[in-house]
Scaffold this motif. Sequence first.
Motif, short mmCIF file in Angstrom:
data_model
loop_
_atom_site.label_atom_id
_atom_site.label_comp_id
_atom_site.label_asym_id
_atom_site.label_seq_id
_atom_site.Cartn_x
_atom_site.Cartn_y
_atom_site.Cartn_z
N ASN A 115 -2.05 -8.07 -19.90
CA ASN A 115 -2.60 -7.65 -18.62
C ASN A 115 -1.48 -7.16 -17.69
OD1 ASN A 115 -2.09 -10.68 -18.70
ND2 ASN A 115 -1.99 -10.26 -16.51
N PRO A 116 -1.82 -6.29 -16.72
CA PRO A 116 -0.79 -5.86 -15.75
C PRO A 116 -0.48 -6.98 -14.76
CG PRO A 116 -2.91 -4.86 -15.24
CD PRO A 116 -3.08 -5.55 -16.56
N ARG A 117 0.74 -7.01 -14.31
CA ARG A 117 1.13 -8.02 -13.31
C ARG A 117 0.44 -7.74 -11.98
NH1 ARG A 117 7.67 -8.80 -14.22
NH2 ARG A 117 7.55 -9.43 -16.43
N GLY A 118 0.03 -8.84 -11.31
CA GLY A 118 -0.66 -8.74 -10.03
C GLY A 118 -2.15 -8.53 -10.15
N ALA A 119 -2.67 -8.54 -11.35
CA ALA A 119 -4.10 -8.33 -11.52
C ALA A 119 -4.88 -9.54 -11.04
CB ALA A 119 -4.42 -8.03 -12.98
N SER A 120 -6.06 -9.29 -10.46
CA SER A 120 -6.92 -10.37 -10.00
C SER A 120 -7.59 -11.02 -11.20
CB SER A 120 -7.99 -9.81 -9.05
OG SER A 120 -8.90 -10.83 -8.69
N ILE A 121 -7.55 -12.35 -11.20
CA ILE A 121 -8.08 -13.09 -12.34
C ILE A 121 -9.46 -13.66 -12.03
CG2 ILE A 121 -7.68 -15.05 -13.89
CD1 ILE A 121 -4.71 -14.72 -13.36
N PHE A 122 -9.56 -14.39 -10.91
CA PHE A 122 -10.77 -15.15 -10.63
C PHE A 122 -10.80 -15.47 -9.14
CE2 PHE A 122 -13.58 -18.94 -11.00
CZ PHE A 122 -14.62 -18.34 -11.68
N SER A 123 -11.96 -15.91 -8.64
CA SER A 123 -12.11 -16.28 -7.24
C SER A 123 -12.93 -17.56 -7.15
CB SER A 123 -12.81 -15.16 -6.45
OG SER A 123 -13.02 -15.56 -5.10
N VAL A 124 -12.45 -18.51 -6.31
CA VAL A 124 -13.16 -19.78 -6.10
C VAL A 124 -13.47 -19.92 -4.61
CG1 VAL A 124 -12.15 -20.92 -8.10
CG2 VAL A 124 -10.96 -21.03 -5.92
N THR A 125 -14.52 -20.68 -4.34
CA THR A 125 -14.95 -20.90 -2.94
C THR A 125 -15.39 -22.34 -2.79
OG1 THR A 125 -15.70 -18.63 -2.76
CG2 THR A 125 -16.52 -20.19 -1.12
N ALA A 126 -14.94 -22.99 -1.72
CA ALA A 126 -15.33 -24.37 -1.40
C ALA A 126 -16.03 -24.38 -0.03
CB ALA A 126 -14.12 -25.29 -1.39
N LEU A 127 -17.02 -25.28 0.11
CA LEU A 127 -17.81 -25.38 1.36
C LEU A 127 -17.58 -26.74 2.01
CD1 LEU A 127 -21.20 -23.89 0.08
CD2 LEU A 127 -19.34 -22.70 1.30
N ASP A 128 -17.59 -26.75 3.40
CA ASP A 128 -17.42 -27.98 4.16
C ASP A 128 -18.59 -28.08 5.14
OD1 ASP A 128 -16.60 -30.12 5.80
OD2 ASP A 128 -14.50 -29.67 5.40
N PRO A 129 -19.41 -29.12 5.03
CA PRO A 129 -20.59 -29.21 5.92
C PRO A 129 -20.26 -29.51 7.38
CG PRO A 129 -20.41 -31.15 4.54
CD PRO A 129 -19.35 -30.22 4.07
N ASP A 130 -18.99 -29.89 7.65
CA ASP A 130 -18.62 -30.10 9.04
C ASP A 130 -18.61 -28.77 9.79
OD1 ASP A 130 -18.35 -32.83 8.59
OD2 ASP A 130 -16.27 -32.64 7.93
N SER A 131 -18.36 -28.87 11.02
CA SER A 131 -18.38 -27.67 11.85
C SER A 131 -17.04 -27.46 12.51
CB SER A 131 -19.47 -27.77 12.94
OG SER A 131 -19.21 -28.89 13.78
N LYS A 132 -16.91 -26.23 12.94
CA LYS A 132 -15.71 -25.85 13.67
C LYS A 132 -14.47 -26.13 12.84
CE LYS A 132 -17.87 -26.35 18.23
NZ LYS A 132 -17.80 -26.96 19.57
N GLN A 133 -13.48 -26.77 13.47
CA GLN A 133 -12.19 -26.96 12.80
C GLN A 133 -12.31 -27.80 11.55
OE1 GLN A 133 -9.67 -25.28 13.92
NE2 GLN A 133 -8.12 -26.02 12.47
N ASN A 134 -13.24 -28.73 11.56
CA ASN A 134 -13.40 -29.59 10.37
C ASN A 134 -13.93 -28.82 9.16
OD1 ASN A 134 -12.57 -31.83 11.84
ND2 ASN A 134 -14.65 -32.33 12.51
N ALA A 135 -14.45 -27.63 9.39
CA ALA A 135 -15.01 -26.86 8.27
C ALA A 135 -14.11 -25.71 7.82
CB ALA A 135 -16.37 -26.32 8.66
N LEU A 136 -12.91 -25.54 8.41
CA LEU A 136 -11.99 -24.47 8.03
C LEU A 136 -11.23 -24.91 6.76
CD1 LEU A 136 -10.84 -21.71 8.74
CD2 LEU A 136 -9.11 -22.88 10.14
N VAL A 137 -11.42 -24.12 5.66
CA VAL A 137 -10.87 -24.50 4.34
C VAL A 137 -9.71 -23.58 3.98
CG1 VAL A 137 -11.37 -24.82 1.88
CG2 VAL A 137 -13.13 -25.32 3.62
N THR A 138 -8.62 -24.16 3.42
CA THR A 138 -7.48 -23.43 2.83
C THR A 138 -7.34 -23.84 1.36
OG1 THR A 138 -5.90 -25.12 3.56
CG2 THR A 138 -6.30 -23.26 5.05
N TYR A 139 -6.81 -22.87 0.56
CA TYR A 139 -6.73 -23.08 -0.90
C TYR A 139 -5.26 -23.11 -1.35
CZ TYR A 139 -11.62 -21.60 -0.61
OH TYR A 139 -12.93 -21.48 -0.27
#
Length: 1477
Positions: free
Chosen positions: A1106-1130
Amino acid sequence: MANRLQRLDRSGLVLLCIFLGTLRGFRAGQIRYSVPEETEKGYFVGNISKDLGLEPRELAKRGVRIVSRGKTQLFAVNLRSGSLITAGRIDREELCETVSSCFLNMELLVEDTLKIYGVEVEIIDINDNAPSFQEDEVEIKVSEHAIPGARFALPNARDPDVGVNSLQSYQLSPNSYFSLQLRGRMDGAKNPELVLEGSLDREKEAAHLLLLTALDGGDPIRKGSVPIRVVVLDVNDHIPVFTQSVYRVSVPENISSGTRVLVVNATDPDEGINGEVMYSFRNMESKASEIFQLDSQTGEVLVRGSLDFEKYGFYEMEIQGQDGGGLFTTAMMLITVVDVNDNAPEITITSSINSILENSPPGTVIALLNVQDQDSGENGQVSCFIPNHLPFKLEKTYGNYYKLITSRVLDLLGLRTGEVRMARALGDKDSVRQRLLVAVRDGGQPPLSATAMLHLVFADSLQEVLPDFSDRPTPSDSQAEMQFYLVVALALISVLFLLAVILAIALRLRQSFSPTAGGCFESVLCSKSGPVGPPSYSEGTLPYAYNFCVPGDQMNPEFNFVTSVDHCPATQDNFNKDSSSMLLASILTPSLEANKILKQQVLLIITPFVGVLVGLGLHRYINRFTTNQLEKSRNIGLEPAMANRLQRLDRSGLVLLCIFLGTLRGFRAGQIRYSVPEETEKGYFVGNISKDLGLEPRELAKRGVRIVSRGKTQLFAVNLRSGSLITAGRIDREELCETVSSCFLNMELLVEDTLKIYGVEVEIIDINDNAPSFQEDEVEIKVSEHAIPGARFALPNARDPDVGVNSLQSYQLSPNSYFSLQLRGRMDGAKNPELVLEGSLDREKEAAHLLLLTALDGGDPIRKGSVPIRVVVLDVNDHIPVFTQSVYRVSVPENISSGTRVLVVNATDPDEGINGEVMYSFRNMESKASEIFQLDSQTGEVLVRGSLDFEKYGFYEMEIQGQDGGGLFTTAMMLITVVDVNDNAPEITITSSINSILENSPPGTVIALLNVQDQDSGENGQVSCFIPNHLPFKLEKTYGNYYKLITSRVLDRELVQSYNITLTATDQGSPPLSSETHIWLNVADDNDNPPVFPHSSYFAYIPENNPRGASIFSVTALDPDSKQNALVTYSLTDDTVQGVPLSSYVSINSNTGVLYALQSFDYEQFRDLQLRVIARDSGDPPLSSNVSLSLFVLDQNDNAPEILYPALPTDGSTGVELAPRSAEPGYLVTKVVAVDKDSGQNAWLSYRLLKASEPGLFAVGEHTGEVRTVRALLDRDALKQSLVVAVQDHGQPPLSATVTLTVAVADSIPEVLADLVSLESLANSETSDLTLYLVVAVAAVSCIFLVFVVVLLALRLWRWHKSRLLQASEGGLAGMPTSHFVGVDGVQAFLQTYSHEVSLIADSQKSHLIFPQPNYGDTLISQESCEKSEPLLIAEDSAIILGKCDPTSNQVRFISLPPNCWCLGTSLLRRYLLSLL
């Protein structure tokens, strides 16, 4: 201003209350105590009043009490002393089991302030339990070939105590073979393992008894033990051993079928099937396989056929003893068949006559018969005889042939025979010397008579009569065996002496007397040219003759009477003259022709040694007596006694001459030898039989020459027209003589008219008409993969009926990396091929090896035969099972039904059979888990057999053991997490409450204290307690699951006077459960939810390259809290792949969750990556979760096929394969082997033929790569064939590779090339040996030749001196008058002539000298009687008669000598011997 100050005061009051409440809240922490287990009731735990900041008397006043549920009975509050005491016996192991720290939590409520205080009591362990094992005894099975360092699981001990009081160490009883090591587990515990330190030997020690002891760290130390019994499993490491290397036995040939001949026995110290020895014959010849049978179990050798000594008298067989593991040994069995007299002699009359004339002379042949007995030894020694009273006798002629002849004239009886017989038996008083005077009278008128004096000596041997004969030296037996070099030297000396004797005789012939005409020996008594007439009877001279036979090798001959023969004629004038002197002179004077004949006969028939020894002995005998008599005659003059002495001298000389000539004649009688190659056509010329018989071809039919041998007469015939011996049909040497090295066929030729038998020996010369062959179509050899290099394995023997250089000469093994070929010599000189292991085997790499064993003979052209050898590698348990995962993690709901499969563990073992069968079991399993889970030992399925309860045990850690059939094992951890099921509704307990509140109560005023409990865990145990939102109240969590219901704002009673507050407790299960109670209560939100991924795991696929820098996959996580408590980093967890950080392969976008490839992946380098993605919210504190991502690399067709065979030579040339001219269609020429590093369809290979120098001659298997012939090879096909083979995979796009093959169409190119190397090394070794032999031979010949020359010169000088004396002595008898020979007592006796025929049989052990009966002749004998001839053996050339020979011929034939040649005296013998010297 006043209002401002008033508002300021109120706000400050509120802030002060909030601050003080906060301080009070922080102060309300846990109170910790500790107490040892097993204490008595009322034991002091701690001063609770002091820790609460109260006086003891205030406890009851303020309502201090324990409000915890469940274990409150264990402790109590002493309100008088203010102390916390035990309420009963406390057992730490019962409360906390194996938890290292045992804490009991409770809550103290201060009623007046509605305050809750947590109290934590630590139960301190004491050493009240000793380590113990669940097993009473442990048995471990270990292979005796287990290598040092091998590990074997031992049971774990259990100690409920913790800390230093728990299990600390293990000890193993001292021994020489095993040690103890501990292996850490994931939970920190250590498993004891038995480690092999030295090699085991089951035959020395079959079991080892050990003791495993577990010790804790308490004071005093407690311990527990379990006996360990290590059973050593047998491995086939011993070869069977026969009790004897050679079994010898003799059996009679008439032994009955089924009789036991012997019992062979081989022992093997191994156990079970490895120690069971099976017996079999190895490379057994067909003739033996039909006769003998070997019991494979008992080793008994039985006779199952009929033995016949006359066919096979000896059997040599090789017996193989093989154990169940494939190891074998051999022993030789030599069976000698003892001859039994089971064959009666057979008499075959070859020729006979039905009638005979009554006046036939004695010795007339009546019949010729052959006597045969197929037995041997004494059983085959046949004596042939006839009744003694008959006038016939048997006379042995050639081999087993006898002549039946007359012993006397059939019509002459009584006194007319002249036989002197014994009238009675000889007594002890009789004198051994007798003198007889015999008178002979005729029937004339007047009758005339003559007398003869007979001197008889009665003796058992000739030693008393001829004492000189006994003086001959006897052979010495001092040297029983001659060394090789002595044999070479003696052969050279023999040749040297033969040449020297020939040279001496040739020189002597030049100096011999002048030749005279006449018979074979010149004599005045028998002259062809002299006057012939009737004899004068005035002197009474009667001719008298005898035949007698003396054996050539008998020291003491015995004399018996035999028949008479013809006599020699003489003239009257010869007898009237000095007859005695003339007779003596004639005897002492040989003719030149006689010398030539006898010399040639001696040279052709006897060896130089025999001739020299006999000549020297007789010469000394005659010379000594003759010289003495002549010397005496000179000294005392001629007297009458001299005649008697000379007469005795004449007779003794005559006897010696006859003995010597008979010896020559006996040595001269040999066989006619021919040779003919086998497989010749009918009528093939064998030899000129007429020439060798001394006959013309036309005489063969006339004289009745025919073959009289029995059995194989159909193989040869006599061509009466050409006089040749020819083949009568096809001759197969292998059919006639089997494996005998020299094949001779013997037959007898009969000449009918003379009834003479001649032996003919025909050698059948072998030709290379048979190729070596194997009895087996294919051989399978089973070899353990742990067989050490140097191990030998029997291979089949090839059989080649040809002999000599055309027979089996060598073996060849197809080239390979693991095996070589060696030959082991047998007692009979043959060699057995054996397969020798050169390197270690690995069944998992190569389960079978295909070899080709080729046997070659030494003919021209070389013939060969092959047999495929399939070596099957037997599996040895040399691989430990490997689990697919080192840790199995699974989560199961607590409400799972019994019998449900939780998971399947799997361990693989590349071994074969039972060694590859893995059995699963729990290892050191805790009792709580053993009641819940069940493991299928065969399939690895883990089933639930009990009820799970998350509230009791939410996690199970178990160790699973996978053990193969050979005892090797591995372990894996199984972590089972019990997933809580929402099966318990929340419970709300109001601990304390108030009914009224001031409306001006500041916000945060406590209305009620309540406790919310849910026995579930996780989300199911996470309870949300709330009140309706429109109410000005809220719930505030205080300690643990305690809540305070407080006001959320300042209440205005005027607005609302009372609030009916519904408290609702709801968990987060699915579906959620809830419960309600009515109080005044309020709920507030908090950051209590972490980010959640939609899936528990993810799988992604990326193609390689594969070429370097190619996109492989994407994941997503959810937080039922609101506002700052729901801001997610990976982010990704830190890990390494093959020693390289994971971050160098993959990266993730922290905001979007997209993964990127930082490198180009190679499927052949690694095929998958295991990642773990972390999602973290922005709350305080932040919450996070993670998920596993499996990244799989997909294979691409980026590798072309690689050709392994044929490998291109380093010099750039192409490999050469051999295709014999005789190859049939479908013959496998070679095989192209290729591999592809890719996998799947990209690695599927197909073969095709791109180019061929001869299209249609070869084809390539599409899937196998085998190159085979399509049609039979023709003579017009080129010797060199070039093929281009392409190998292509099935990828997209497909990749390919080509190889060029050169096929040589020939039968023996590899063998010729290989032989050039082997012959060069062989020639070097043979040259050194030949040099040694030549040095020894030259030295020996030089020494002997020098000695011979010196002796020859000495003898020549001695002979010259003696010859002068002999000439003087012979002249003394020339003038002797007849009167000196007058008879006894004044009666004139007439000289009588005697003729004797001497026959010496060289191979007789007991011979007889036989005097014949007299034969009177009353008529004159004609001259033709001197010309009659008898056939004798002479040289091959029929033109050479009477002394002519061809020295280049080794064939013999016949001449005719007149009977008068044997009527000679001692003078001829003496002169002849002198001429030889």
